[in-house]
Design a protein around this motif. Structure first.
Motif, PDB file in Angstrom:
ATOM      1  N   LEU B 145      17.424   1.478  36.082  1.00  0.00           N
ATOM      2  CA  LEU B 145      16.454   0.380  36.168  1.00  0.00           C
ATOM      3  C   LEU B 145      17.125  -0.941  36.555  1.00  0.00           C
ATOM      4  O   LEU B 145      16.616  -1.677  37.408  1.00  0.00           O
ATOM      5  CB  LEU B 145      15.678   0.249  34.851  1.00  0.00           C
ATOM      6  N   ALA B 148      17.918  -0.728  40.191  1.00  0.00           N
ATOM      7  CA  ALA B 148      16.729  -0.982  41.010  1.00  0.00           C
ATOM      8  C   ALA B 148      16.491  -2.482  41.133  1.00  0.00           C
ATOM      9  O   ALA B 148      16.206  -2.990  42.219  1.00  0.00           O
ATOM     10  CB  ALA B 148      15.512  -0.295  40.391  1.00  0.00           C
ATOM     11  N   ARG B 149      16.621  -3.184  40.030  1.00  0.00           N
ATOM     12  CA  ARG B 149      16.406  -4.639  40.049  1.00  0.00           C
ATOM     13  C   ARG B 149      17.411  -5.327  40.967  1.00  0.00           C
ATOM     14  O   ARG B 149      17.095  -6.339  41.599  1.00  0.00           O
ATOM     15  CB  ARG B 149      16.504  -5.195  38.623  1.00  0.00           C
ATOM     16  N   SER B 173      12.255   4.496  38.393  1.00  0.00           N
ATOM     17  CA  SER B 173      13.086   3.461  39.023  1.00  0.00           C
ATOM     18  C   SER B 173      13.429   3.817  40.466  1.00  0.00           C
ATOM     19  O   SER B 173      13.980   2.997  41.192  1.00  0.00           O
ATOM     20  CB  SER B 173      14.395   3.290  38.237  1.00  0.00           C
TER      21      SER B 173
END
Lengths: 408, 408
Positions: B145, B148-149, B173
């Motif tokens: 996650l 992904a950010r 994600s």
């Protein structure tokens, strides 16, 4: 300085007043009671700089909360959840200043912890020994755990379809937990009878006045996190609507205290599911109350509330702030949930995803302008809803290797 | 003032030094690398009062973190988790000053978010485009996650038995997710091959130097939350052991900065499961490294690590602080988990429950004294482990009523 500037309770429908130092539920007229504070005195004695150095949870606002004695606080460190800039989704939606208030980063993983923390603390202060409530899952989880912490026994009734994780939370807290083959309205009837027969404290949504005070702290925090310059729009997934009512109450109180300006209040948006949209229907028809929504169904379980006791307060908040009400399909919210995870790394709950999709709709319609400051409430952690994600993953044997194509 | 006082990387085994402005994994000698800061200069320039008014997350300690440019921060508001007084369990255990640091109140619901936040941020700063790791679930969820950010692609391999919720987190994600019919050590071999073949950045536990810097912030926060007067004992559920190594590193750095006294350091306790206790065995035998634990099995999945790369660092931290290592049975941790929920309203993860049970054992043995200040790390939210709670709940029909006996 007093710990709380609570004055009394009042009925927003018939204006009847009640004392706040004994147990109260609904007004005689059947409407929910709200808490009134002595804001005039408080405005003289309390300023934003007094918050400096206070604990980073919702109790930092204790003057504006109903607890009169801090020894009654039942806390697990709830509040002051992150306000997160959406640096990728903003471009994708065409909303330059897009923020998420993440209510998944709180005990029990949803915003329900706020209502439970303040509600249970006040129940403890009032000498309550047994409470009862119907729930769509998350509220029951929060209230049963906070009740356990307070040494108060709890009776919880939830639909069989409510998220299973919330069953675990109620069960492990030692609550008297029941499932019902039906909706939260059916659970409500069972609790209503039990309350009468067994003299339990009824903490159903808005049937006691203090849950809303806990939810109110979302509004206080948003204002503080923006340094007392409020955003233009706040979107909120709306079932019972207590969060939205609470945020509106917070903003009005901050205006009266002079902490935020009186000439601007965020437009409040109630977001519902197409499968259960009584507030949206009422708003579209310009009505002040909603009608019971038959055969409601949505995978955003937290907003599956066919008729909210506080519907008139939600609608009033929308009208007073020149907000609106929007519904979202299950397909759209699932797509939005995936997109938010992939672009922002944030695994939001279905209800939060619905609120983001509503922001997208309103931007497309031009109702939200490109440069407006927009806050979306994600009311809970995506991890509490394991069944909304469909996963199809390859399984390897220990001696296997990843294929180049698979890695990209 | 610089944003970070990072100086270089060094090997705790052979003392080799490496630069920190390019991608590094293990030392040539095969040991993990640690981050060295210019603590002498920092001691002159940075004082506890400088933290006042800073954001309430782990980035408040940025001088002591490896990121040199704040524009590379990848954050979801992680850190400054609640330190909660255990007002009921303390009496039950006979430990008067018992606290829980709740790492469930953080993005992704476990302490793994800390390592991921700092590790991914530094990876972004170093220009990494693709990372890979084996995981018992929660670390993979956090890293995928956060990746992904950051716009970094991720490849994650986890055992089929890892908690299913963590699969969801990786999948949503957009990660390249694989399951393996085996343990994390099998997943590690697959990742090891893939890293070599496809030139991925290997972020396996301790194979990059920055995850530990994120975990370190638990130690910084505990010290700050106690106003720089450290507790007597800290108990930590230990799988890979990075958290414990990080807390020890934090305490030593704070001593060098002069923020905490040099004459007292908390005794660090590594808590493992009876079904996988390599560190406990090594400590009992007075060894400085552990042996691979065959056929490991425990429902506290996060601490099912048969052989940790950083075992020698964990054991060193225990010896240097006069701590110890304790193992707990699955039955005992389940019982403890239930008790904590019912007495404190806190639904902890199995690993956290194990650490509480270890505190109970050590108090019974007299190793912990009645008035000592004791902190237990709950490394994650109980809601991430739906299968550790067995629920047997009656189901009602909508027209049914609760029976008096049932309500108590």
């Amino acid at each position: 300085m007093k710990f709380s500037y609570i004055s009394h309770l009042y009925c927003p429908k018939c204006s009847n007043e009640y004392e706040s130092d004994t147990v109260q539920n609904l007004c005689e007229c059947g409407a929910p009671l709200l808490v009134k504070y002595d804001l005039n005195t408080l405005a003289d004695n309390w300023k934003p700089k007094d918050l400096e150095g206070r604990s980073n949870n919702l109790w930092r606002y204790h003057e504006l909360l109903p607890l009169t004695d801090d020894s009654n606080i039942v806390s697990m460190g709830e509040g002051m959840t992150p306000l997160i800039e959406m640096d990728s989704l903003n471009t994708h939606m065409g909303i330059n200043n897009l923020y998420m208030k993440d209510e998944g980063i709180i005990p029990t993983g949803t915003f329900k912890a706020r209502g439970a923390a303040v509600g249970v603390s006040k129940a403890k202060e009032l000498g309550v020994k047994e409470l009862a409530m119907p729930t769509n899952g998350n509220a029951g989880a929060a209230w049963s755990l906070y009740a356990a912490r307070a040494g108060i026994s709890s009776t919880i009734v939830m639909p069989v379809d409510a998220p299973k994780i919330t069953r675990n939370e109620c069960a492990i807290s030692g609550s008297n937990l029941y499932l019902v083959n039906g909706l939260i309205s059916d659970a409500g009837k069972i609790v209503g009878e039990a309350v009468k027969e067994h003299n339990l404290y009824d903490v159903s949504t808005l049937k006691e006045p203090y849950r809303i005070e806990g939810k109110k702290t979302m509004g206080l925090e948003i204002a503080e996190q923006f340094n007392w310059e409020v955003p233009d729009v706040i979107l909120y997934p709306t079932g019972g609507g207590v969060g939205l009512i609470g945020i509106y109450k917070a903003l009005k109180e901050l205006q009266e205290l002079g902490w935020i300006k009186k000439d601007k209040i965020p437009r409040l948006v109630a977001v519902q599911s197409e499968g259960c949209a009584p507030i949206v229907k009422a708003w579209e028809e310009g009505k002040t109350e909603s009608e019971f929504w038959n055969d409601s169904e949505t995978l955003a379980f937290g907003i599956n509330v066919p008729k909210a006791l506080g519907d008139f307060l939600v609608l009033n908040a929308i009208y007073e702030t020149e907000g609106c009400a929007v519904s979202v399909s299950d397909e759209a919210l699932l797509e939005e949930q995936k997109l938010i995870s992939q672009k922002e790394g944030l695994f939001v709950c279905p209800e939060g995803a619905a609120a983001f999709n509503a922001a997208r709709q309103l931007r497309n319609d031009g109702w939200i302008k490109e440069d407006e400051k927009v806050v979306v409430l994600n009311t809970g952690a995506g991890i509490k809803y394991p069944n909304t994600v469909s996963v199809d993953v390859p399984t390897l044997e220990p001696n296997e290797r990843l294929k180049p194509a698979a890695i990209k």
